[in-house]
Design an enzyme around this catalytic site. Structure first.
Site, mmCIF file in Angstrom:
data_model
loop_
_atom_site.group_PDB
_atom_site.id
_atom_site.type_symbol
_atom_site.label_atom_id
_atom_site.label_comp_id
_atom_site.label_asym_id
_atom_site.label_seq_id
_atom_site.Cartn_x
_atom_site.Cartn_y
_atom_site.Cartn_z
ATOM 1 N N THR A 101 0.870 -1.179 0.000
ATOM 2 C CA THR A 101 0.000 0.000 0.000
ATOM 3 C C THR A 101 0.903 1.224 0.000
ATOM 4 O O THR A 101 1.640 1.467 0.952
ATOM 5 C CB THR A 101 -0.925 0.010 1.221
ATOM 6 O OG1 THR A 101 -1.769 -1.135 1.169
ATOM 7 C CG2 THR A 101 -1.788 1.268 1.234
ATOM 8 N N LYS A 176 -7.192 1.411 -2.910
ATOM 9 C CA LYS A 176 -6.796 1.004 -1.561
ATOM 10 C C LYS A 176 -7.002 2.141 -0.569
ATOM 11 O O LYS A 176 -7.353 1.914 0.596
ATOM 12 C CB LYS A 176 -5.335 0.541 -1.543
ATOM 13 C CG LYS A 176 -4.855 0.025 -0.182
ATOM 14 C CD LYS A 176 -5.660 -1.161 0.328
ATOM 15 C CE LYS A 176 -5.267 -1.582 1.738
ATOM 16 N NZ LYS A 176 -3.961 -2.236 1.819
ATOM 17 N N LYS A 244 0.575 5.060 8.316
ATOM 18 C CA LYS A 244 1.173 5.390 7.023
ATOM 19 C C LYS A 244 0.101 5.508 5.948
ATOM 20 O O LYS A 244 0.083 6.459 5.163
ATOM 21 C CB LYS A 244 2.208 4.320 6.664
ATOM 22 C CG LYS A 244 2.824 4.453 5.272
ATOM 23 C CD LYS A 244 2.159 3.540 4.234
ATOM 24 C CE LYS A 244 2.336 2.064 4.566
ATOM 25 N NZ LYS A 244 1.726 1.190 3.522
#
Length: 293
Positions: A101, A176, A244
């Protein structure tokens, strides 16, 4: 593109999810080359027949298809670019698939640089955590050329069940981010639900039995609530990696002039957990924070 019936596959990144993903590929009879910064994490795969390589460059030189599943965009940059990177060392006609990701802009950069060298690229982040990785049931969101996606699809089917081509390079990463935004808000609700059930004197397992198949149902509710009830905060997905992801989503949202208040709140709560030294816990540890108040 790769013409062999079963391409030699290189896999970089053997963490909580990557190890299981690579294992499922190996079980299917593919020749598998592996690399990880911490070599010991490859031991179980090597024992099953995978071959260790000493660097991402060594993986690239010897593979038809390279899959990466690392931690942060900086890690992606490090393994893909430069003289010792994947792109510089990959054979012409090879395919690279980053399943980390990461930033949509970085996926586009990898695609563009790979194309200059006659290499094909997909960004294909996943969702489903450690359970999905183990069971080969991950959701895979792919961006890049449709023909390349279709060529890699047999490999994707070894590690995922819900596999969707989303569009051009970067589209997988944008999808995502949609996934992570939905999870961020949902995790707060799941944790508050459990705290409420316990304060009300209810049996939380019975509450879960009642609500998980109704309108409140979600993957997080069904899979992470039992862990919260048992006090199991081992990582299926790390707090530090979720932070993150939320940072990337917030950055992308700002660039599109989109306000995401629930995402901002969720990130502020996870930031508190990281300050408490819980960055290596699973995301379900949010319950500990919420249940204090």
């Amino acid at each position: 593109m790769v013409k062999t019936e079963k391409p030699v596959i290189g896999f970089i990144g053997l963490g909580v999810m990557g190890n299981s993903m690579a294992s499922n590929i190996l079980k299917a009879g593919y020749d598998l080359l592996v690399y990880n910064r911490t070599k010991s994490k490859s031991d179980s795969l090597v024992a099953k027949g995978a071959k260790w390589k000493d660097s991402p460059a060594d993986i690239a030189v010897n593979s038809d298809l390279v899959i990466s599943m690392v931690g942060y965009p900086g890690d992606v940059e490090e393994i893909y670019f430069g003289e010792c990177g994947i792109i510089e060392n990959m054979k012409k006609g090879g395919i690279i698939v980053d399943m980390t990701t990461s930033k949509p802009s970085l996926a586009e950069k990898i695609y563009d640089e790979a194309k200059k060298r006659g290499i094909y690229s997909l960004d294909a982040p996943v969702s489903g955590g450690d359970i999905g990785a183990r069971d080969g049931t991950l959701s895979i969101m792919a961006g890049g050329d449709r023909k390349v996606f279709e060529e890699v699809l047999p490999v994707f089917k070894l590690i995922g069940k819900n596999i969707v081509w989303q569009g051009k390079a970067g589209s997988g990463q944008h999808t995502k981010m949609c996934n992570q935004i939905a999870i961020a808000g949902n995790m707060m609700g799941v944790c508050e639900m459990l705290a409420y059930a316990e304060k009300a004197g209810l049996d939380p397992k019975r509450v879960l039995e009642s609500i998980e198949t109704g309108a409140a149902g979600s993957w997080s509710l069904s899979n992470l609530t039992p862990r919260m009830i048992d006090g199991d905060f081992k990582p299926g997905f790390y707090v530090k990696h979720f932070i993150k992801d939320m940072n990337i989503a917030l950055e992308e949202a700002r660039s599109m002039q989109l306000n995401t208040p629930a995402l901002k709140l969720a990130k502020s709560l996870y930031d508190l957990l990281e300050k408490e030294g819980k960055g290596n816990c699973g995301t379900q540890v949010l319950y500990e924070l919420i249940s204090r108040y």
